[in-house]
Design an enzyme around this catalytic site. Sequence first.
Site, PDB file in Angstrom:
ATOM      1  N   HIS A  73     -47.216 -20.291 -50.860  1.00 60.80           N
ATOM      2  CA  HIS A  73     -48.477 -19.695 -50.402  1.00 60.80           C
ATOM      3  C   HIS A  73     -49.172 -18.910 -51.508  1.00 60.80           C
ATOM      4  CE1 HIS A  73     -46.131 -15.969 -49.387  1.00 60.80           C
ATOM      5  NE2 HIS A  73     -47.288 -15.388 -49.643  1.00 60.80           N
ATOM      6  N   ASP A 118     -41.495 -22.420 -48.173  1.00 58.75           N
ATOM      7  CA  ASP A 118     -42.491 -21.606 -48.885  1.00 58.75           C
ATOM      8  C   ASP A 118     -41.998 -21.300 -50.302  1.00 58.75           C
ATOM      9  OD1 ASP A 118     -44.684 -20.082 -49.487  1.00 58.75           O
ATOM     10  OD2 ASP A 118     -44.179 -18.406 -48.145  1.00 58.75           O
ATOM     11  N   SER A 208     -44.885 -11.020 -52.343  1.00 59.54           N
ATOM     12  CA  SER A 208     -44.716 -12.463 -52.152  1.00 59.54           C
ATOM     13  C   SER A 208     -44.345 -13.188 -53.434  1.00 59.54           C
ATOM     14  CB  SER A 208     -46.023 -13.088 -51.666  1.00 59.54           C
ATOM     15  OG  SER A 208     -46.119 -12.997 -50.288  1.00 59.54           O
TER      16      SER A 208
END
Length: 250
Positions: A73, A118, A208
Amino acid sequence: MMGVLVFVAFVPFALAFPHQQTGSSLSQPSTKIVGGSSATINEIPYIVQVYKNGGPQCGGSIISRTWVVSASHCLEGLDAANVSIRAGTDQFLKGGVVIQASDVYVHPNYNLQTVNCDIGLIKLASALSFGPTIAAISLANRKVAAGTLAVVSGWGYLAGGDNDTAPIQLQKVTLPVVSNNECPEVINESQLCAGNESEIQSSCFGDSGGPLAVGNTLIGVVSFGYDCKGVSYYANVTNLHSWISSITSI
Ligand SMILES: *[C@@H]1O[C@H](CO)[C@@H](O)[C@H](O)[C@H]1NC(C)=O
Ligand SMILES: *[C@@H]1O[C@H](CO)[C@@H](O)[C@H](O)[C@H]1NC(C)=O
Ligand SMILES: *[C@@H]1O[C@H](CO)[C@@H](O)[C@H](O)[C@H]1NC(C)=O
Ligand SMILES: *[C@@H]1O[C@H](CO)[C@@H](O)[C@H](O)[C@H]1NC(C)=O
Ligand SMILES: *[C@@H]1O[C@H](CO)[C@@H](O)[C@H](O)[C@H]1NC(C)=O
């Protein structure tokens, strides 16, 4: 039901830096992440900052002189020309070396709705020079037992909600790994979760793509969470190792 799906669809972005956030507004260094503490680059020499068009986007982990692992992402929709990394520093947006990407890869089964798979890869245009502040982390290749203590690190926000400042100094926090079938959210084997629902320690916005590690082994990549507390969710490196190997031979 519709509302839940839409909410989940936006969840992964919750842990990348909100795009309007820039270095200039990050003026309040603090000694506390969400329940964590400051770390030096010598302690976590495998961490990098991942930039989009020169601005903060995510974290990442060095797995060889020319490869960095991050989250799908963080990289989806970007060309290599839009991506660079900064290695060898524990200061946000300062120091170390900046290296341009020459290729970016998003996992072909990455699914925004479920946040499966992811994980992404960045190939560097020039090789890193390893030393005390720049080093590779090895990739997990076996199931991680529930209760194993793992360290997540990054320059993400220090709290959820309105207290959205990013630290200048790298932060780390230790979380217990939870077995997949005991995670509050139903996840599949390409994911894992860590943390404790009754505790504040967590990764947060901006973390992230960064590392969840046990010693010098990368077990997870920061993926998503809720409210920057309790249990947070990671790409399961053991499960995704074969995809990484298929591209990098690592
Ligand atoms: C990537 O960089 C190019 C050239 O600077 C720019 O035109 C484009 O908008 C960027 N793409 C994204 C997704 O940021
Ligand atoms: C991660 O993936 C491996 C391999 O698919 C799996 O055995 C394991 O249960 C998953 N979760 C954890 C926490 O390791
Ligand atoms: C933000 O910080 C204030 C003051 O420290 C605190 O009272 C408040 O609960 C915090 N809010 C969140 C969402 O963490
Ligand atoms: C997890 O989800 C991904 C994406 O939907 C899928 O490719 C993969 O096969 C799933 N893994 C398991 C163990 O169900
Ligand atoms: C979660 O935290 C609570 C409160 O500190 C503690 O009693 C409990 O043992 C923890 N659970 C796990 C699984 O670590």
